[in-house]
Design a protein around this motif. Structure first.
Motif, short mmCIF file in Angstrom:
data_model
loop_
_atom_site.label_atom_id
_atom_site.label_comp_id
_atom_site.label_asym_id
_atom_site.label_seq_id
_atom_site.Cartn_x
_atom_site.Cartn_y
_atom_site.Cartn_z
N PRO A 123 125.88 55.84 -26.87
CA PRO A 123 126.06 56.20 -25.47
C PRO A 123 124.75 56.48 -24.72
N ARG A 124 123.64 56.60 -25.43
CA ARG A 124 122.34 56.84 -24.77
C ARG A 124 121.63 55.54 -24.42
N VAL A 187 112.19 46.43 -14.82
CA VAL A 187 111.37 47.49 -15.40
C VAL A 187 111.52 48.78 -14.61
N VAL A 188 111.47 48.68 -13.29
CA VAL A 188 111.64 49.87 -12.44
C VAL A 188 112.99 50.52 -12.72
N ALA A 193 116.43 54.72 -15.17
CA ALA A 193 117.59 55.06 -15.99
C ALA A 193 117.19 55.93 -17.18
N LEU A 194 116.03 55.63 -17.79
CA LEU A 194 115.54 56.47 -18.89
C LEU A 194 115.26 57.89 -18.40
N ASN A 195 114.65 57.99 -17.23
CA ASN A 195 114.37 59.32 -16.67
C ASN A 195 115.66 60.08 -16.39
N HIS A 196 116.66 59.39 -15.84
CA HIS A 196 117.94 60.03 -15.56
C HIS A 196 118.60 60.49 -16.86
N GLU A 203 122.92 60.56 -21.04
CA GLU A 203 123.62 59.31 -21.35
C GLU A 203 122.93 58.11 -20.70
N GLY A 204 123.12 56.95 -21.34
CA GLY A 204 122.60 55.72 -20.78
C GLY A 204 123.49 55.18 -19.69
N GLN A 205 123.18 53.96 -19.24
CA GLN A 205 124.00 53.32 -18.23
C GLN A 205 123.72 51.83 -18.19
#
Length: 408
Positions: A123-124, A187-188, A193-196, A203-205
């Protein structure tokens, strides 16, 4: 010195340009990137571009396009059409932070590798899908390549020779701009998404990147010309449509590019040309007026610039603070003192062809490194290494998978 993303693992399932470019950028920033290629020949881009020549001037079996998009990665060849191959990819996904893919919409669901399936396991995971038209809309199932998106985005309506002049018509931008643009947007988005994930949600997205969308957005300042005025941009050769003078001019020997960015620069430019009265002419006093009267102004400037050589004008323009530059070939580019000072040509040691020159990542940080730690990989070069180090498989287990055709 580690890179900013040295804690991040990326699984690159993408092919050709946009996805591999995004994954290479992440590798340049320090991420560990595993490139998953098909067992039968690998990434299509291995057969695109020109043959990469070795020290003896002979083809090495590698290509320029693959070299440009895939440094810093490890190559592993897996047949995701087999149950064993699917299981290997899923196990790699379990420890990945990012997955990048550019399959046609819905294709990976056939292998149980769609976002919904893999997010249940990890989920990450940040799952970035790069397609021609995105995940939704009437054209979403269709494939596409860069010239399609240059055409559909309106870009080709602005590039090329103006109507009524010799050779009139659109001109394709000289590199795969839609792919590179989409890769940079990816990339942006991945970094956001990694920062969030790491600071807010845990969790990832899923990220949906479309080449058509990103190419339109990248041309926003020209699109706004139309949205603001109702007037369509036009093909204008090397000239700007919003600033004047801002184009190439023929000198006594060869062309030079001149970009006058404001009214003060224009006054200095006209003084240098020996035509200071032009800066006080009501038709040319402001940039808006100069654009409106470009057909009158540009021929006057062009006649003045033909009096001397490009190098002499370049030196004189530099002294008075008017931006200008030579129209370089790549041979000129890599010989230029500024380019050499900035270190934009980097060498890496390739396991098959020896020392390879590549264009270095231009990002410079004060405290962390940027750049390739690994050369562009030979096809399936790291299959055994990755399966052993990341999944703990034995030589016998890898051999059995190879005999079944699940890996190369």
């Amino acid at each position: 010195m580690p890179g900013n993303l040295s804690h991040i693992k990326v699984l690159d399932l993408s092919r050709v340009f946009a996805g591999p470019w995004a994954a290479q950028m992440l590798a340049d920033l320090g991420a560990e990137v595993i490139k998953v290629e098909h067992v039968k020949g690998g990434d299509d881009v291995r057969r695109m571009g020109v043959p990469h020549l070795g020290p003896d001037g002979q083809p090495t079996g590698e290509t320029s396009s693959f070299m440009a998009m895939n440094r810093g990665k490890k190559s592993i060849a897996i047949d995701m059409g087999t149950p064993e191959g699917q299981e290997l990819i899923l196990r790699l996904i379990d420890s990945a932070d990012v997955l990048i893919e550019n399959f046609k919409v819905g294709n990976l669901a056939r292998f149980g590798l769609d976002y919904q399936s893999v997010a249940a396991r990890n989920p990450r995971l940040i799952y970035c899908s790069i397609t021609g038209f995105g995940q939704t809309g009437p054209l979403s199932p269709l494939p596409g390549y860069d010239p399609i998106f240059q055409a559909m985005s309106g870009l080709l309506s602005m590039t090329g020779i103006p109507d009524g002049k010799p050779g009139a018509g659109p001109a394709l931008v000289g590199y795969s701009i839609s792919d590179i643009t989409a890769g940079l947007y990816a990339v942006v988005a991945i970094l956001a998404a990694l920062n969030h994930r790491d600071t807010q949600s845990g969790e990832g997205q899923f990220i949906d990147i479309a080449l058509l969308d990103t190419q339109i957005h990248a041309a926003s300042h020209m699109a706004m010309n139309y949205l603001s005025s109702g007037k369509l941009p036009r093909r204008n050769g090397t000239a700007s449509q919003i600033t004047c003078p801002w184009q190439s001019f023929d000198c006594a020997d060869r062309p030079i590019m001149i970009a006058v960015g404001n009214d003060t620069q224009f006054r200095r430019f006209t003084e240098l040309l020996g035509r200071p009265e032009l800066a006080d002419d009501p038709r040319f006093v402001t940039n808006l007026e100069r654009v409106r009267n470009a057909d009158t102004l540009v021929p006057i400037l062009a006649e003045c610039l033909k009096r001397d050589t490009a190098d002499n004008w370049y030196a004189a323009l530099e002294k008075v603070g008017v931006p200008s530059g030579p129209l370089n070939t790549f041979e000129d580019v890599f010989e230029h003192p500024q380019v050499q000072h900035r270190g934009l040509l980097q060498t890496v040691e390739h396991s098959k062809v020896g020392t390879v020159r590549v264009v270095a990542n231009p990002i410079r940080f004060s405290a962390t490194e940027t750049g390739a730690k690994l050369p562009p990989p030979v096809f399936a070069e790291h299959t055994d290494e990755v399966l052993t180090d990341m999944l703990g498989l034995s030589a016998d287990e890898i051999g059995a998978l190879r005999r079944k055709g699940a890996v190369r």
